[in-house]
Scaffold this active site. Structure first.
Site, PDB file in Angstrom:
ATOM      1  N   PRO A 319       0.815  -1.207   0.000  1.00 24.61           N
ATOM      2  CA  PRO A 319       0.000   0.000   0.000  1.00 24.61           C
ATOM      3  C   PRO A 319       0.853   1.262   0.000  1.00 24.61           C
ATOM      4  O   PRO A 319       1.962   1.272   0.535  1.00 24.61           O
ATOM      5  CB  PRO A 319      -0.773  -0.110   1.325  1.00 24.61           C
ATOM      6  CG  PRO A 319       0.113  -0.936   2.204  1.00 24.61           C
ATOM      7  CD  PRO A 319       0.846  -1.889   1.307  1.00 24.61           C
ATOM      8  N   ARG A 358      -3.186  16.726  -8.131  1.00 24.08           N
ATOM      9  CA  ARG A 358      -4.229  15.706  -8.263  1.00 24.08           C
ATOM     10  C   ARG A 358      -5.568  16.272  -8.750  1.00 24.08           C
ATOM     11  O   ARG A 358      -6.211  15.637  -9.600  1.00 24.08           O
ATOM     12  CB  ARG A 358      -4.405  14.926  -6.947  1.00 24.08           C
ATOM     13  CG  ARG A 358      -3.131  14.169  -6.534  1.00 24.08           C
ATOM     14  CD  ARG A 358      -3.370  13.152  -5.430  1.00 24.08           C
ATOM     15  NE  ARG A 358      -4.138  12.018  -5.899  1.00 24.08           N
ATOM     16  CZ  ARG A 358      -5.419  11.823  -5.660  1.00 24.08           C
ATOM     17  NH1 ARG A 358      -6.089  12.688  -4.920  1.00 24.08           N
ATOM     18  NH2 ARG A 358      -6.034  10.778  -6.144  1.00 24.08           N
ATOM     19  N   CYS A 389      -0.777  30.104 -13.362  1.00 27.47           N
ATOM     20  CA  CYS A 389      -1.390  30.716 -14.546  1.00 27.47           C
ATOM     21  C   CYS A 389      -2.080  29.642 -15.366  1.00 27.47           C
ATOM     22  O   CYS A 389      -1.579  29.216 -16.412  1.00 27.47           O
ATOM     23  CB  CYS A 389      -0.333  31.417 -15.362  1.00 27.47           C
ATOM     24  SG  CYS A 389       0.340  32.777 -14.436  1.00 27.47           S
ATOM     25  N   TYR A 418       0.879  11.168  -3.018  1.00 21.75           N
ATOM     26  CA  TYR A 418       0.896  11.687  -4.392  1.00 21.75           C
ATOM     27  C   TYR A 418       0.701  13.203  -4.443  1.00 21.75           C
ATOM     28  O   TYR A 418       0.118  13.725  -5.393  1.00 21.75           O
ATOM     29  CB  TYR A 418      -0.140  10.956  -5.261  1.00 21.75           C
ATOM     30  CG  TYR A 418      -0.001   9.455  -5.182  1.00 21.75           C
ATOM     31  CD1 TYR A 418       1.117   8.815  -5.710  1.00 21.75           C
ATOM     32  CD2 TYR A 418      -0.952   8.657  -4.542  1.00 21.75           C
ATOM     33  CE1 TYR A 418       1.275   7.439  -5.619  1.00 21.75           C
ATOM     34  CE2 TYR A 418      -0.802   7.284  -4.437  1.00 21.75           C
ATOM     35  CZ  TYR A 418       0.310   6.681  -4.979  1.00 21.75           C
ATOM     36  OH  TYR A 418       0.465   5.323  -4.876  1.00 21.75           O
TER      37      TYR A 418
HETATM   38  N1  LLP Z   1       2.033  -1.163  -6.234  1.00 26.42           N
HETATM   39  C1  LLP Z   1       2.124  -0.769  -7.512  1.00 26.42           C
HETATM   40  C2  LLP Z   1       2.752  -1.644  -8.482  1.00 26.42           C
HETATM   41  C3  LLP Z   1       1.615   0.472  -7.902  1.00 26.42           C
HETATM   42  O1  LLP Z   1       1.703   0.835  -9.167  1.00 26.42           O
HETATM   43  C4  LLP Z   1       1.022   1.320  -6.927  1.00 26.42           C
HETATM   44  C5  LLP Z   1       0.507   2.631  -7.300  1.00 26.42           C
HETATM   45  C6  LLP Z   1       0.963   0.872  -5.607  1.00 26.42           C
HETATM   46  C7  LLP Z   1       1.467  -0.379  -5.295  1.00 26.42           C
HETATM   47  C8  LLP Z   1       0.380   1.694  -4.499  1.00 26.42           C
HETATM   48  O2  LLP Z   1      -0.960   1.941  -4.706  1.00 26.42           O
HETATM   49  P1  LLP Z   1      -1.818   2.685  -3.576  1.00 26.42           P
HETATM   50  O3  LLP Z   1      -1.857   1.795  -2.355  1.00 26.42           O
HETATM   51  O4  LLP Z   1      -1.131   3.957  -3.281  1.00 26.42           O
HETATM   52  O5  LLP Z   1      -3.143   2.867  -4.168  1.00 26.42           O
HETATM   53  N2  LLP Z   1      -0.809   9.305  -8.729  1.00 26.42           N
HETATM   54  C9  LLP Z   1      -2.073   8.622  -8.565  1.00 26.42           C
HETATM   55  C10 LLP Z   1      -1.893   7.241  -8.023  1.00 26.42           C
HETATM   56  C11 LLP Z   1      -0.982   6.399  -8.871  1.00 26.42           C
HETATM   57  C12 LLP Z   1      -0.766   5.047  -8.280  1.00 26.42           C
HETATM   58  C13 LLP Z   1       0.363   4.382  -8.946  1.00 26.42           C
HETATM   59  N3  LLP Z   1       0.648   3.094  -8.468  1.00 26.42           N
HETATM   60  C14 LLP Z   1      -2.969   9.448  -7.649  1.00 26.42           C
HETATM   61  O6  LLP Z   1      -2.558  10.501  -7.221  1.00 26.42           O
HETATM   62  O7  LLP Z   1      -4.094   9.056  -7.379  1.00 26.42           O
END
Ligand code: LLP
Length: 469
Positions: A319, A358, A389, A418
């Protein structure tokens, strides 16, 4: 143990449950504010025992404020839930793309979690923070040869995403490593989930991972490589997910693939189910708690293993958002106000899309409170605009707020994941400072970028200097 009244008078909505003690902390991903948030006697918001108004006076604005207690609580809830619900070995690794910096890595390392890194830069950061190579897993869908060499030299586990990488790695491992290099294979599971199109990764049309139709070919190839040791399989279905079913489906798909890999004689005894558990950004968001998610995933893996008659694998989850998202707020200072009668009122703050891209990228919705007048009643709905801007540079589109004045401090909640990691210098605006707060103490963890920092990487070729003379 911390004790706090977390009802927030000026929110108008019930942002947080009315709990009075943190002896049994709630699941951070189900809260809008960090767990230590409270309103003090001067009507100011405090986090980690520190008043936001004073923090802004001391460290400037905008400011990322990270609550160590909330972050540690999320870590321990993941760790302890796996111990409770999963009978086999387990490991929680932090997807450091959510926020990678030395202090965050240090805190999470001290909670005994591992790390998912996706670039040489993230790998370097975790190593500099003192993380042991055995706790690091290197992801990425287009790792360069230099990054692969770095990872092999370090000795961390490499998550192999595609054929080019696999073949490059065989060469690098044969040349550079005396021991077989530990790898895991990332597969595209073909599982749909409900989240923003840009943050879905598990559907078949995804740039990430091997196509499952190629399993036999991949496993055959791997069984012939002496320089690599394929210890496990990985898949990740997406991010900010509230459903449990896709994660459960993924668990059983991975178990089937593990059985198949073992049939090829591969030492596959580890499964990584990815991350993806969502967090509450607005009142109506209702994600499962960390322990509910862990319980659902653990049971699904155990059931699938029983059915397939295979021993339980070492189970890894990675996570990001649900570990750190709710642990941080961004403090902004209110600036100009523009009223367009019968249309809209714009309140501008001193940051925006460069510290939180975001909203403009995914239309993400946030909530804010006026941190220096917490009991002021909500009287208006405004557009909280950034200072860049760009018309789309909006922090919150329909922000329900008390009437604000220039100089008021707004705390935008749930900015731990993020935000800093995706921040930019658009409009040559320096990235904000970040501090960590804990039991009344605040410490700087990232310096505010100065004008000098902004031009530090710039170079003026001699020809241009001459031209001006
Ligand atoms: N493992 C892998 C292979 C991933 O690609 C990601 C997130 C995670 C784990 C962690 O996922 P999480 O638990 O954070 O949901 N920038 C975007 C989110 C991109 C997520 C990319 N990969 C945002 O701001 O919502």
């Amino acid at each position: 143990m911390l004790s706090t009244d977390r009802s927030l008078p000026n929110t108008g909505h019930r942002y947080v449950p009315q709990i009075t003690s943190l002896d049994i902390p709630p699941s951070p991903n189900q809260e809008l504010l960090p767990l230590t948030a409270k309103v003090n006697s001067s009507d100011n918001l405090e986090i980690g025992g520190c008043e936001l108004r004073k923090l802004v006076e001391q460290y400037g604005s905008p400011l990322y404020i990270l609550d160590e207690f909330t972050l540690r609580t999320a870590c321990s809830q993941y760790r302890d839930s796996f111990t409770t619900y999963y009978s086999g070995e387990s490991q929680v690794i932090y997807a450091s793309k959510a926020w990678s910096c030395l202090a965050v890595c240090r805190i999470i390392d001290s909670e005994n979690l591992g790390f998912d890194v996706v670039s040489g830069g993230e790998l370097y950061t975790t190593l500099e923070a003192g993380v042991d190579k055995d706790k690091i897993y290197f992801h990425g869908n287009n790792k360069s040869v230099t990054e692969l060499e770095f990872a092999v030299e370090v000795g961390c586990t490499i998550m192999v995403d595609n054929w080019l990488e696999l073949k490059n790695l065989v060469q690098i491992a044969s040349a550079k490593s005396e021991q077989p290099v530990p790898i895991m294979i990332r597969l595209t599971p073909g599982i749909e989930c409900h989240t923003h199109e840009y943050i879905r990764t598990g559907h078949l049309d995804s740039k990430f991972g091997f196509d499952p139709n190629q399993l036999d070919e991949v496993f055959t190839y791997l069984s012939q490589q002496e320089s690599l040791s394929c210890i496990g399989l990985h898949a990740h279905i997406g991010s900010q997910i509230f459903e449990r079913q896709p994660h459960q489906d993924l668990a059983s798909v991975l178990v089937d693939w593990m059985k198949k890999a073992q049939g090829y004689g591969l030492p596959v005894t580890t499964l990584n189910v990815g991350g993806g558990l969502g967090i509450k950004y607005i009142e109506s968001d209702d994600p499962p708690s960390i322990s509910e998610w862990v319980s659902a995933v653990s049971k699904a893996v155990e059931n699938a293993c029983n059915q397939a008659a295979v021993p339980l694998p070492k189970l890894i989850a990675e996570p990001g958002r649900s570990l750190i998202g709710s642990a941080c707020v961004t403090a902004y200072t209110v600036g100009s106000r523009k009223e367009i009668p019968e249309f809209n009122t714009y309140i501008a703050v001193d940051g925006g899309m460069s510290d939180n891209p975001r909203p403009i990228t995914y239309q993400s919705v946030y909530r804010a409170v006026v941190a220096n007048r917490m009991s002021a009643p909500i009287t208006e709905e405004v557009t909280l605009a950034g200072k860049h801007c760009e018309s789309g540079d909006v922090v919150i589109k329909n922000a329900a707020l008390p009437k604000t004045e220039p100089g008021d401090i707004l705390a935008v909640m749930d900015t731990g994941a993020y935000n800093y990691s995706m921040a930019s210098n658009y409009n040559r605006i320096g990235r904000p400072a970040a501090i960590v707060v804990y039991e009344g103490e605040a410490n700087l963890i990232i310096e505010r970028e100065t004008y000098h920092d902004l031009i530090e990487q710039d170079r003026l070729p001699e020809r241009l200097v001459k031209h001006q003379e």
